[in-house]
Design a protein around this motif. Structure first.
Motif, PDB file in Angstrom:
ATOM      1  N   GLY A  29      -3.689   1.466 -11.252  1.00 19.71           N
ATOM      2  CA  GLY A  29      -2.838   2.179 -12.729  1.00 19.71           C
ATOM      3  C   GLY A  29      -2.195   3.668 -12.561  1.00 19.71           C
ATOM      4  N   ALA A  30      -3.167   4.737 -12.447  1.00 22.48           N
ATOM      5  CA  ALA A  30      -1.497   5.911 -12.972  1.00 22.48           C
ATOM      6  C   ALA A  30      -1.558   7.065 -11.441  1.00 22.48           C
ATOM      7  CB  ALA A  30      -2.175   7.088 -13.506  1.00 22.48           C
ATOM      8  N   VAL A  31      -2.372   6.284  -9.881  1.00 18.56           N
ATOM      9  CA  VAL A  31      -2.286   5.967  -8.683  1.00 18.56           C
ATOM     10  C   VAL A  31      -1.463   5.625  -8.050  1.00 18.56           C
ATOM     11  CG1 VAL A  31      -3.738   6.698  -7.304  1.00 18.56           C
ATOM     12  CG2 VAL A  31      -4.566   7.085  -8.712  1.00 18.56           C
ATOM     13  N   GLY A  32      -0.795   4.101  -8.981  1.00 19.84           N
ATOM     14  CA  GLY A  32       0.729   3.516  -8.765  1.00 19.84           C
ATOM     15  C   GLY A  32       1.260   4.342  -7.644  1.00 19.84           C
ATOM     16  N   PRO A  33       2.108   5.155  -7.865  1.00 22.73           N
ATOM     17  CA  PRO A  33       3.263   5.870  -6.930  1.00 22.73           C
ATOM     18  C   PRO A  33       2.185   5.976  -5.806  1.00 22.73           C
ATOM     19  CG  PRO A  33       3.432   7.213  -9.217  1.00 22.73           C
ATOM     20  CD  PRO A  33       1.775   6.009  -9.293  1.00 22.73           C
ATOM     21  N   ALA A  34       1.221   6.042  -5.159  1.00 25.14           N
ATOM     22  CA  ALA A  34       0.388   6.175  -4.471  1.00 25.14           C
ATOM     23  C   ALA A  34       0.944   4.552  -3.041  1.00 25.14           C
ATOM     24  CB  ALA A  34      -0.162   7.325  -4.084  1.00 25.14           C
ATOM     25  N   ALA A  35       0.583   3.901  -3.881  1.00 23.71           N
ATOM     26  CA  ALA A  35       0.152   2.485  -3.749  1.00 23.71           C
ATOM     27  C   ALA A  35      -0.212   0.989  -4.118  1.00 23.71           C
ATOM     28  CB  ALA A  35      -1.579   2.306  -2.450  1.00 23.71           C
ATOM     29  N   GLN A  36       0.996   0.813  -4.811  1.00 22.25           N
ATOM     30  CA  GLN A  36       0.254  -0.332  -5.828  1.00 22.25           C
ATOM     31  C   GLN A  36       1.956  -1.100  -5.511  1.00 22.25           C
ATOM     32  OE1 GLN A  36      -0.981  -0.734  -8.071  1.00 22.25           O
ATOM     33  NE2 GLN A  36      -0.355  -2.881  -9.240  1.00 22.25           N
ATOM     34  N   GLY A  41       1.265  -1.597   0.417  1.00 22.73           N
ATOM     35  CA  GLY A  41      -0.201   0.045  -0.245  1.00 22.73           C
ATOM     36  C   GLY A  41       1.184   1.324   0.050  1.00 22.73           C
ATOM     37  N   SER A  42       0.014   2.193   1.069  1.00 20.97           N
ATOM     38  CA  SER A  42       0.626   3.178   1.122  1.00 20.97           C
ATOM     39  C   SER A  42       2.405   3.223   1.656  1.00 20.97           C
ATOM     40  CB  SER A  42       0.310   4.102   1.614  1.00 20.97           C
ATOM     41  OG  SER A  42      -0.978   4.558   1.222  1.00 20.97           O
ATOM     42  N   VAL A  43       3.501   2.688   1.622  1.00 15.81           N
ATOM     43  CA  VAL A  43       4.737   2.177   1.592  1.00 15.81           C
ATOM     44  C   VAL A  43       5.534   2.604   0.332  1.00 15.81           C
ATOM     45  CG1 VAL A  43       6.564   0.815   2.826  1.00 15.81           C
ATOM     46  CG2 VAL A  43       4.483   1.034   3.516  1.00 15.81           C
ATOM     47  N   THR A  44       5.385   2.031  -0.680  1.00 15.53           N
ATOM     48  CA  THR A  44       5.022   3.059  -2.252  1.00 15.53           C
ATOM     49  C   THR A  44       5.456   4.586  -1.923  1.00 15.53           C
ATOM     50  OG1 THR A  44       3.609   1.079  -2.876  1.00 15.53           O
ATOM     51  CG2 THR A  44       4.545   2.669  -4.074  1.00 15.53           C
ATOM     52  N   LYS A  45       4.899   5.124  -1.360  1.00 17.57           N
ATOM     53  CA  LYS A  45       4.640   6.589  -1.417  1.00 17.57           C
ATOM     54  C   LYS A  45       6.191   7.337  -0.801  1.00 17.57           C
ATOM     55  CE  LYS A  45       0.075   7.767  -0.324  1.00 17.57           C
ATOM     56  NZ  LYS A  45      -0.347   6.733  -0.844  1.00 17.57           N
ATOM     57  N   THR A  46       6.920   6.260  -0.390  1.00 12.18           N
ATOM     58  CA  THR A  46       8.111   6.588   0.045  1.00 12.18           C
ATOM     59  C   THR A  46       9.480   6.355  -0.473  1.00 12.18           C
ATOM     60  OG1 THR A  46       8.830   3.773   1.339  1.00 12.18           O
ATOM     61  CG2 THR A  46       7.534   5.987   2.463  1.00 12.18           C
ATOM     62  N   PHE A  47       9.009   4.919  -1.563  1.00 11.79           N
ATOM     63  CA  PHE A  47       9.776   4.764  -2.533  1.00 11.79           C
ATOM     64  C   PHE A  47       9.266   6.305  -3.638  1.00 11.79           C
ATOM     65  CE2 PHE A  47       9.482   0.259  -0.884  1.00 11.79           C
ATOM     66  CZ  PHE A  47      10.598   0.084  -1.642  1.00 11.79           C
ATOM     67  N   THR A  48       8.414   7.121  -3.867  1.00 17.33           N
ATOM     68  CA  THR A  48       8.178   7.951  -4.949  1.00 17.33           C
ATOM     69  C   THR A  48       8.564   9.284  -4.583  1.00 17.33           C
ATOM     70  OG1 THR A  48       5.936   6.441  -5.667  1.00 17.33           O
ATOM     71  CG2 THR A  48       6.375   9.519  -6.161  1.00 17.33           C
ATOM     72  N   ALA A  49       8.998   9.741  -2.908  1.00 23.47           N
ATOM     73  CA  ALA A  49       9.211   9.995  -2.032  1.00 23.47           C
ATOM     74  C   ALA A  49      10.992  10.502  -2.432  1.00 23.47           C
ATOM     75  CB  ALA A  49       9.299  10.433  -0.832  1.00 23.47           C
ATOM     76  N   VAL A  50      11.538   9.247  -2.444  1.00 25.71           N
ATOM     77  CA  VAL A  50      12.776   9.028  -3.222  1.00 25.71           C
ATOM     78  C   VAL A  50      12.974   9.337  -4.152  1.00 25.71           C
ATOM     79  CG1 VAL A  50      14.638   7.330  -2.875  1.00 25.71           C
ATOM     80  CG2 VAL A  50      13.293   7.312  -0.376  1.00 25.71           C
ATOM     81  N   LEU A  51      12.667   8.744  -5.363  1.00 30.82           N
ATOM     82  CA  LEU A  51      12.549   9.492  -6.657  1.00 30.82           C
ATOM     83  C   LEU A  51      12.379  10.183  -6.546  1.00 30.82           C
ATOM     84  CD1 LEU A  51      10.621   6.487  -8.037  1.00 30.82           C
ATOM     85  CD2 LEU A  51      13.364   6.830  -8.028  1.00 30.82           C
ATOM     86  N   THR A  52      11.792  10.995  -6.019  1.00 31.31           N
ATOM     87  CA  THR A  52      11.917  12.517  -6.293  1.00 31.31           C
ATOM     88  C   THR A  52      13.149  13.419  -5.675  1.00 31.31           C
ATOM     89  OG1 THR A  52       9.371  12.394  -6.092  1.00 31.31           O
ATOM     90  CG2 THR A  52      10.065  14.621  -5.759  1.00 31.31           C
ATOM     91  N   LEU A  53      13.287  13.179  -4.355  1.00 31.84           N
ATOM     92  CA  LEU A  53      14.788  13.789  -3.871  1.00 31.84           C
ATOM     93  C   LEU A  53      16.433  13.437  -5.015  1.00 31.84           C
ATOM     94  CD1 LEU A  53      14.865  15.261  -1.886  1.00 31.84           C
ATOM     95  CD2 LEU A  53      12.734  14.261  -1.539  1.00 31.84           C
TER      96      LEU A  53
END
Length: 448
Positions: free
Chosen positions: A204-211, A48-60
């Protein structure tokens, strides 16, 4: 502890892991997958939303590579019909005020928008709060950051994630699809022992939040990286330790009255007392809950210390407290070895005269030379509080920059008399003297 939570929380399957640099990886599983595969350490769960930590690291990563600035508005990089003025930093910290989910009843239909629809319907999504007003969690905001990462890198979020995070850190069991060895997610009936399987979902496109799907072992390693990147990524190939420190700095609290948790840049921060903080994220998707946290600070905390708990029930909230309990129990019952103190090199000759006690703003401070650096702490500071640490400023003799601790970033300037003795110091412009003094006006021309 894992067995207690599985039994009391009535969770069909629980997998847990503890990662630390000084011990082998510990894993434990209890229950069954709910399908024809065996439950073991290689079983994958939806995180789930642990995915967000990966997206955050990619953004930084993008910021560190000069591809964007955290204060950039989205429309500097994306063509959006609305909300393009929201900044990267606000979206990372969930303070942009954007509504929680994409437009439409996603949780009724279980059909998440694709990339084109996500953007096309953005104009129908609300700004429910003024930007910067307060914390308001938004899956939609994180989805937009995932699109941003793909745009500036010239690929998709999935491609960039695999290439720039999963492969370098060896997270081989972390994937966007469940794979053949995944647990089934369940809703456990509140009034009976029936466990009903939840339908599979693709975000889908909301995958970076929870996929994402993963194992407890992979997630414990990821938690350890978030808490102590230098131990797992010594060259900074994924992200510099200073950048992770920036991400861990609290931007907002999640509750204005309890202050029991905060949010940094994509990371949840949970204070534990005694200058200990757990950093990571929780995750929830239909049939699954996850808690993934690393531990920083405190006596007995080893390097690269993280814990993960993954479960196949969407309502057993006992799962979310367990990683914190595992980290605390590991330190209590098996603390890291204490490194013996050994004599070091003396302070440089030109600094020896300034060591000892000084007074500033009416308070006493102690300046010393430890671990090859000039350091200072208030005389009454508890031992667990880190000192201020100084580094010389190149080509400016007797000027130092505070690089960590109290007054970080500020200058320390030394003043010497005709004999070369340090008689005054100025730290963040405050005067420091060898005895306690009032704030009398000082004449620098005469020394009076």
């Amino acid at each position: 502890m894992v067995r207690q939570v599985q039994a009391r929380g009535r969770v069909p399957a629980v997998a847990a892991a503890v990662h630390r640099a000084d011990r082998p990886l510990w894993t434990g599983v209890v229950g069954g997958t709910g399908n024809d595969t065996a439950l073991d350490a290689d079983t994958r769960f939806r995180i789930g939303s642990v995915t967000k930590t990966f997206t955050a690291v990619l953004t930084l990563q993008c910021r560190d590579d000069g591809l964007l600035d955290l204060d950039d508005p989205l429309d500097r990089h994306l063509d959006l019909p609305a909300h393009g003025e929201l900044t990267v930093r606000r979206l990372l910290s969930h303070t942009a005020g954007l509504q929680r989910e994409p437009y439409g009843d996603v949780w009724d239909t279980l059909r998440a928008p694709d990339a084109d629809r996500l953007v096309a319907e953005l104009a129908r999504a609300e700004r429910v709060l003024p930007s910067g007003r307060r914390y308001h969690y938004s899956n939609l905001g994180m989805a937009l950051l995932g699109r941003l990462v793909g745009q500036v890198r010239g690929g998709t979020w999935v491609e960039v994630l695999a290439d720039r995070v999963l492969a370098p850190l060896g997270l081989t069991a972390t994937t966007v699809d469940p794979g053949p060895r995944a647990a089934t997610g369940f809703l456990v009936d509140a009034y009976s022992d029936e466990a009903r399987p939840e339908p599979p979902t693709d975000f889908g496109a909301v995958g970076p939040a929870a996929q994402l799907w993963s194992t407890a072992g992979d997630m414990a390693r990821w938690a350890a990286f978030l808490a102590d990147p230098a131990a797992l990524d010594p060259t900074g190939a994924v992200l510099a330790p200073a950048t992770l420190e920036e991400m861990r700095w609290p931007v907002t609290v999640t509750d204005e009255t309890s202050w029991s948790a905060g949010f940094g840049l994509g990371l949840i921060l949970v204070p534990q007392g005694q200058r200990v903080v757990h950093v990571g994220h929780d995750g929830a998707m239909p049939g699954f809950l996850a808690g993934v946290y690393g531990r920083r600070g405190g006596e007995g905390t080893p390097a690269a210390f993280g814990a993960a708990v993954l479960g196949s029930s969407g309502t057993a909230v006992e799962l979310l407290d367990l990683p914190h309990r595992l980290l605390a129990a590991s330190v209590e019952h098996d603390p890291a070895d204490i490194t013996p103190w050994r004599p070091g090199e003396p302070a440089p000759e030109h600094l020896r005269g300034l060591l000892g006690r000084w007074w500033g703003e009416g308070f006493e401070y102690v300046f010393g030379w430890h671990d090859g650096t000039l350091q200072a702490r208030a005389a009454g500071d508890p031992s667990e509080k880190p000192p201020a640490v100084f580094a010389p400023v190149p080509e400016r003799p007797d000027v130092f920059r505070t690089v960590s601790g109290r007054e970080v970033g500020e200058l320390l300037r030394l003043t010497r008399d005709a004999t070369g003795e340090v008689v005054r110091m100025h730290w963040a412009t405050y005067r420091f003297t060898r005895r306690q003094e009032t704030f009398d006006r000082y004449d620098f021309r005469t020394g009076d």
